[in-house]
Design a protein around this motif. Structure first.
Motif, PDB file in Angstrom:
ATOM      1  N   GLY A 144       0.799  -1.226   0.000  1.00  0.00           N
ATOM      2  CA  GLY A 144       0.000   0.000   0.000  1.00  0.00           C
ATOM      3  C   GLY A 144       0.826   1.267   0.000  1.00  0.00           C
ATOM      4  N   GLU A 145       2.138   1.159  -0.269  1.00  0.00           N
ATOM      5  CA  GLU A 145       2.986   2.355  -0.312  1.00  0.00           C
ATOM      6  C   GLU A 145       2.734   3.131  -1.602  1.00  0.00           C
ATOM      7  OE1 GLU A 145       7.120   1.537   0.327  1.00  0.00           O
ATOM      8  OE2 GLU A 145       6.703   0.030   1.871  1.00  0.00           O
ATOM      9  N   LYS A 146       2.961   4.424  -1.531  1.00  0.00           N
ATOM     10  CA  LYS A 146       2.841   5.265  -2.718  1.00  0.00           C
ATOM     11  C   LYS A 146       4.184   5.300  -3.462  1.00  0.00           C
ATOM     12  CE  LYS A 146      -1.389   6.700  -1.901  1.00  0.00           C
ATOM     13  NZ  LYS A 146      -2.517   6.090  -2.651  1.00  0.00           N
ATOM     14  N   ILE A 147       4.106   5.262  -4.766  1.00  0.00           N
ATOM     15  CA  ILE A 147       5.278   5.446  -5.615  1.00  0.00           C
ATOM     16  C   ILE A 147       5.386   6.929  -5.941  1.00  0.00           C
ATOM     17  CG2 ILE A 147       6.401   4.791  -7.777  1.00  0.00           C
ATOM     18  CD1 ILE A 147       5.939   2.474  -5.767  1.00  0.00           C
ATOM     19  N   GLU A 148       6.567   7.505  -5.755  1.00  0.00           N
ATOM     20  CA  GLU A 148       6.773   8.927  -6.009  1.00  0.00           C
ATOM     21  C   GLU A 148       7.645   9.118  -7.252  1.00  0.00           C
ATOM     22  OE1 GLU A 148       5.112  11.189  -4.527  1.00  0.00           O
ATOM     23  OE2 GLU A 148       4.259   9.963  -2.914  1.00  0.00           O
ATOM     24  N   PRO A 149       7.667  10.339  -7.809  1.00  0.00           N
ATOM     25  CA  PRO A 149       8.337  10.541  -9.107  1.00  0.00           C
ATOM     26  C   PRO A 149       9.793  10.092  -9.155  1.00  0.00           C
ATOM     27  CG  PRO A 149       6.989  12.436  -8.566  1.00  0.00           C
ATOM     28  CD  PRO A 149       6.950  11.541  -7.365  1.00  0.00           C
TER      29      PRO A 149
ATOM     30  N   THR B  33       5.426  14.954 -13.998  1.00  0.00           N
ATOM     31  CA  THR B  33       6.386  14.343 -13.058  1.00  0.00           C
ATOM     32  C   THR B  33       6.935  13.026 -13.590  1.00  0.00           C
ATOM     33  OG1 THR B  33       4.698  13.071 -11.845  1.00  0.00           O
ATOM     34  CG2 THR B  33       5.133  15.325 -11.094  1.00  0.00           C
ATOM     35  N   LEU B  34       6.301  12.492 -14.636  1.00  0.00           N
ATOM     36  CA  LEU B  34       6.744  11.223 -15.219  1.00  0.00           C
ATOM     37  C   LEU B  34       7.631  11.434 -16.439  1.00  0.00           C
ATOM     38  CD1 LEU B  34       3.277   9.592 -14.798  1.00  0.00           C
ATOM     39  CD2 LEU B  34       5.364   8.687 -13.761  1.00  0.00           C
ATOM     40  N   GLY B  35       7.886  12.700 -16.801  1.00  0.00           N
ATOM     41  CA  GLY B  35       8.862  12.974 -17.842  1.00  0.00           C
ATOM     42  C   GLY B  35       8.315  13.437 -19.173  1.00  0.00           C
TER      43      GLY B  35
END
Length: 327
Positions: free
Chosen positions: A34-39, A105-107
């Protein structure tokens, strides 16, 4: 507003087979916890690609979706309706800006996303390619399309990519106001004069098929659902969202005396809604640029880009950041 009405093309490069299995396993474990993935976090190339497509198409849907409702700002019945319609359209465009920022944020730059929209490379929700010939059509969008969007977005706000989830949380709050506004406008017509009731019923008849398509194709023909659900990019399938929408809004429509143009629509003994499948070939045609209003929507957007070019150019000139007052 937004729907799951997007088609993901399957290409030979769309695979996770080239990823380091140990790093990939650690990444998937984070998502499972359940962790968030960050940029700045590591992510598989396919995760990034699918995210860009999802967020970008969502942003395009917001900005194109403002057009059919925007056309009714000056023609809405009465001052209060005009002001509310204006505020709603302004919100939708603001949602697009939030989403473009999340996608950046993903490029992928905003200019690239806008160019892909205007060239027809990137898609947006199919429903916004249908006309709104009356005020009642606009109210149906405000209530039921936004209702469908909330079903979809509330689920995905619990997903795995941090910037997208945070944008969705903000958007859902504003969409809840749109939902109340749309409900009030539809109820006003449905409980009004015979002519008003006829107008809203005819609009609902026109929009029911696009609304059923709004959640995207059935799970059995959706080729990416499995990986999107595994990585928590989608938190509910197209069919699950469609069923939830029917559960919530069919009773409300019947309660105010409106009918739905589907004689098969009913719940079976398991509590599942049975309905007539929309024409999924029409769905593909519309989302790929062959709908009744595709050309018009993109033409309007191109005009806006051209007329706003001087503003973007001015913002890119640092020496023009401060100006001398005229007086």
């Amino acid at each position: 507003m937004y729907g799951g009405g997007s088609i993901f093309e399957v290409k030979p490069g769309d695979t996770i087979l080239n990823e380091d299995p140990i790093i990939l396993a650690a990444f998937e474990a984070r998502i499972a916890r359940g962790e968030k993935i960050e940029p700045m976090d590591w992510m598989p190339a396919l995760y990034r690609k699918q995210l860009i497509r999802m967020i970008e198409q969502h942003a395009h849907s917001e900005i194109i979706g403002a057009l059919p409702e925007g056309a009714w700002i000056t023609r809405a019945p009465g001052y209060k309706r005009k002001m509310a319609q204006l505020a709603k359209v302004q919100d939708e465009v603001g949602h697009a800006q939030l989403l473009y920022s999340a996608a950046e944020t993903l490029g992928k730059t905003r200019e690239e996303m806008m160019n892909d929209l205007l060239s027809g490379k990137s898609k947006y929700s199919n429903v916004f390619n249908y006309p709104t010939p009356t005020w009642a059509d606009s109210t149906v969008i405000s209530w039921l399309i936004d209702a469908g969007a909330i079903v979809n977005q509330l689920a995905n706000a619990k997903g795995s990519y941090g910037p997208y989830c945070r944008a969705l949380e903000r958007i859902c709050v504003e969409e809840s106001f749109h939902l109340k506004y749309g409900h009030d406008a539809v109820v006003h017509l449905a409980t009004g004069t015979p002519k008003q009731r006829q107008m809203i019923q005819e609009a609902l008849n026109r929009w029911w098929k696009p609304i059923m398509m709004f959640f995207g194709p059935p799970d059995k023909i959706s080729v990416h659902t499995e990986i999107l659900m595994k990585w928590k990019l989608k938190m509910a399938t197209n069919d699950e969202c469609r069923q939830q929408f029917l559960d919530m809004y069919v009773p409300k429509l019947w309660e105010i005396g409106l009918t739905l143009p589907d004689p098969k629509l009913s719940k079976n003994e398991t509590g599942t809604w049975e309905y007539t499948e929309p024409d999924w070939e029409e769905f593909k045609q519309v989302i790929n640029g062959n709908g009744p209003c595709n050309a018009e929507r993109l033409a309007v957007r191109r005009t806006a880009e051209e007329k706003g070019a001087w503003v973007r150019q001015a913002l890119l000139r640092p020496e023009a950041r401060y100006v001398q007052p005229l007086a």
